[in-house]
Write a protein that holds these residues in place. Structure first.
Motif, short mmCIF file in Angstrom:
data_model
loop_
_atom_site.label_atom_id
_atom_site.label_comp_id
_atom_site.label_asym_id
_atom_site.label_seq_id
_atom_site.Cartn_x
_atom_site.Cartn_y
_atom_site.Cartn_z
N LEU A 119 6.67 -7.39 -3.90
CA LEU A 119 7.36 -6.56 -2.91
C LEU A 119 6.54 -5.31 -2.57
O LEU A 119 6.43 -4.94 -1.40
N THR A 120 5.95 -4.69 -3.57
CA THR A 120 5.23 -3.43 -3.36
C THR A 120 3.75 -3.63 -3.05
O THR A 120 3.01 -2.65 -2.90
N GLY A 121 3.32 -4.88 -2.95
CA GLY A 121 1.93 -5.14 -2.61
C GLY A 121 0.95 -4.81 -3.71
O GLY A 121 -0.22 -4.50 -3.45
N LEU A 122 1.39 -4.91 -4.97
CA LEU A 122 0.55 -4.53 -6.10
C LEU A 122 0.16 -5.71 -6.98
O LEU A 122 -0.40 -5.51 -8.07
N THR A 123 0.44 -6.93 -6.55
CA THR A 123 0.13 -8.10 -7.39
C THR A 123 -1.34 -8.12 -7.80
O THR A 123 -1.67 -8.36 -8.96
N ALA A 124 -2.22 -7.85 -6.84
CA ALA A 124 -3.65 -7.90 -7.14
C ALA A 124 -4.10 -6.74 -8.03
O ALA A 124 -5.20 -6.77 -8.58
N MET A 125 -3.24 -5.73 -8.15
CA MET A 125 -3.58 -4.53 -8.94
C MET A 125 -2.91 -4.54 -10.32
O MET A 125 -3.01 -3.58 -11.06
N ALA A 126 -2.24 -5.64 -10.66
CA ALA A 126 -1.39 -5.65 -11.85
C ALA A 126 -2.15 -5.32 -13.13
O ALA A 126 -1.59 -4.69 -14.05
N HIS A 127 -3.42 -5.70 -13.22
CA HIS A 127 -4.18 -5.50 -14.46
C HIS A 127 -5.17 -4.33 -14.37
O HIS A 127 -6.01 -4.18 -15.25
N ARG A 128 -5.03 -3.53 -13.34
CA ARG A 128 -5.86 -2.34 -13.24
C ARG A 128 -5.18 -1.16 -13.91
O ARG A 128 -3.95 -1.03 -13.86
N TYR A 129 -5.98 -0.28 -14.50
CA TYR A 129 -5.41 0.90 -15.15
C TYR A 129 -4.93 1.90 -14.10
O TYR A 129 -5.55 2.06 -13.03
N LEU A 130 -3.83 2.57 -14.43
CA LEU A 130 -3.23 3.48 -13.47
C LEU A 130 -4.14 4.65 -13.12
O LEU A 130 -4.02 5.22 -12.05
N ARG A 131 -5.06 4.98 -14.00
CA ARG A 131 -5.97 6.09 -13.70
C ARG A 131 -6.89 5.77 -12.52
O ARG A 131 -7.50 6.67 -11.94
N THR A 132 -6.99 4.48 -12.17
CA THR A 132 -7.83 4.09 -11.04
C THR A 132 -7.04 3.98 -9.74
O THR A 132 -7.62 3.69 -8.70
N PHE A 133 -5.72 4.19 -9.79
CA PHE A 133 -4.88 4.02 -8.61
C PHE A 133 -4.97 5.24 -7.70
O PHE A 133 -4.82 6.38 -8.16
N PRO A 134 -5.14 5.05 -6.38
CA PRO A 134 -4.96 6.16 -5.44
C PRO A 134 -3.48 6.52 -5.34
O PRO A 134 -2.61 5.77 -5.78
N LYS A 135 -3.23 7.66 -4.74
CA LYS A 135 -1.85 8.18 -4.71
C LYS A 135 -0.88 7.22 -4.03
O LYS A 135 0.25 7.04 -4.48
N GLY A 136 -1.31 6.57 -2.95
CA GLY A 136 -0.42 5.65 -2.26
C GLY A 136 0.05 4.51 -3.14
O GLY A 136 1.22 4.11 -3.09
N MET A 137 -0.86 3.99 -3.97
CA MET A 137 -0.47 2.90 -4.86
C MET A 137 0.42 3.39 -6.00
O MET A 137 1.31 2.68 -6.45
N LEU A 138 0.19 4.63 -6.44
CA LEU A 138 1.08 5.20 -7.45
C LEU A 138 2.49 5.37 -6.89
O LEU A 138 3.48 5.17 -7.60
#
Length: 350
Positions: A119-138
């Motif tokens: 739903l949130t468009g984060l499936t491809a980001m599921a295994h990435r560490y949150l410290r690498t997320f830009p603000k929009g993805m957070l």
């Protein structure tokens, strides 16, 4: 309809500063209610009171039919303006930890996380560490965590704060998908575009009270006005333009269409193009909701703005920037390809 939020006579002070001075609010099931007001008006304070993080000085609060706000938190999803994350988690680990903490059964939790990542468009980001997320993805992850328990009520505080324009639009599209799933939502914001895009009703919070409530679909349907800045217009051309109808007014360098429709705009542009008049700017004037908001926070009456289906403004009421030879690049492209059925304002919105 079932009332999800009931607030009566709510007051809250911080020391000698009175923030809320008798707030009354009702939000019904399935509604998306927008709360707007100037910075410091008390929007976040009201959310914290609804969650039971703060206690009112006086007044009554009921959420989901109960005055026991602490017990009701498990039925509420909350997206704060400033979210804090343990950045050594991946997105999947973070949502799994929260779901386990909430007691969601493992099989159901795994399924729910998959649904929310999609739903949130984060499936491809599921295994990435949150410290690498830009603000929009957070921000997207914040919405996912708020929906984890499939809550009856969502409280969302300034969801697009700090995002660039692309990030704002992506998040608003996500929130529209959320609203279509039937959640009751209280959205606190100072961005009127968010309210017009998402909300059923809006309350204007100023001077410690909700001074006015507005039915958003009703005011959204009220036509606005359009100002077209042009090269010199001679008297004969101005008369020809004004013969289109009383909605069209002109002066030496300006055409005002009020109220504005796409049909009137097309007729005006056709005449200007045939006369080979340069068109420098197409600029929509402020929306009806913006007018209502500005009148409310400044203490001016709003009866004519809320009740009147059409308000026609005059060129005398419209700020006139000096003529310029520079044409908006998007407008230039539209004119070059001969399209007069669709134009864009300077901010790129249709």
């Amino acid at each position: 309809m079932t009332e999800v939020i009931v607030v009566e006579g709510l007051t809250k002070r911080y020391g000698h500063v009175s923030v809320l001075r008798g707030v009354n609010l009702r939000v019904v099931a399935g509604e998306v209610y927008g709360l707007i007001g100037p910075n410091g008006a008390g929007k976040s304070t009201l959310i914290h009171l609804l969650l039971g993080f703060l206690h009112p000085d006086s007044g009554r609060i009921r959420v989901l039919g109960s005055a026991d706000l602490e017990a009701q938190r498990r039925f509420i999803g909350y997206v704060p303006e400033r979210q804090r994350y343990h950045t050594h988690y991946t997105a999947l680990e973070y949502l799994t930890f929260l779901g386990q903490f909430d007691g969601i059964p493992p099989k159901r939790l795994h399924q729910r996380i998959d649904e929310l990542l999609e739903l949130t468009g984060l499936t491809a980001m599921a295994h990435r560490y949150l410290r690498t997320f830009p603000k929009g993805m957070l921000q997207r992850l914040g919405i996912a965590q708020a929906l984890l328990t499939d809550p009856d009520l969502l409280l969302i505080d300034e969801p697009t704060s700090g995002l660039d324009l692309d990030g704002q639009q992506e998040l608003l599209t996500l929130l529209k998908d959320v609203r279509q799933r039937g959640h009751t939502v209280l959205l606190c914001t100072h961005r009127l575009a968010e309210v017009e895009y998402l909300c059923d009703r809006v309350g204007i919070l100023t001077e410690g009270k909700i001074m006015l409530e507005v039915n958003v679909p009703e005011v959204r349907q009220i036509p606005g006005s359009m100002v077209i800045q042009t090269g010199p217009l001679d008297l004969a051309l101005r008369q020809r333009l004004e013969m289109i109808g009383p909605e069209v007014q002109t002066n030496e360098h300006t055409v005002l269409i009020s109220p504005h429709t796409s049909e009137l705009q097309a007729k005006v542009l056709q005449i200007l193009l045939e006369a080979k008049i340069s068109i420098n700017v197409l600029e929509p004037q402020m929306s009806r909701l913006m007018q209502i908001y500005l009148h409310t926070v400044s203490g001016q009456p709003t009866d004519n703005l809320v009740a009147s289906p059409v308000t026609r403004i005059s060129l005398r009421d419209t700020p006139q920037p000096p003529p310029t030879d520079e044409i908006d690049p998007m407008l230039k492209r539209l004119l070059q390809i001969g399209s007069i059925n669709s134009t864009r304002s300077k901010d790129g919105k249709q």
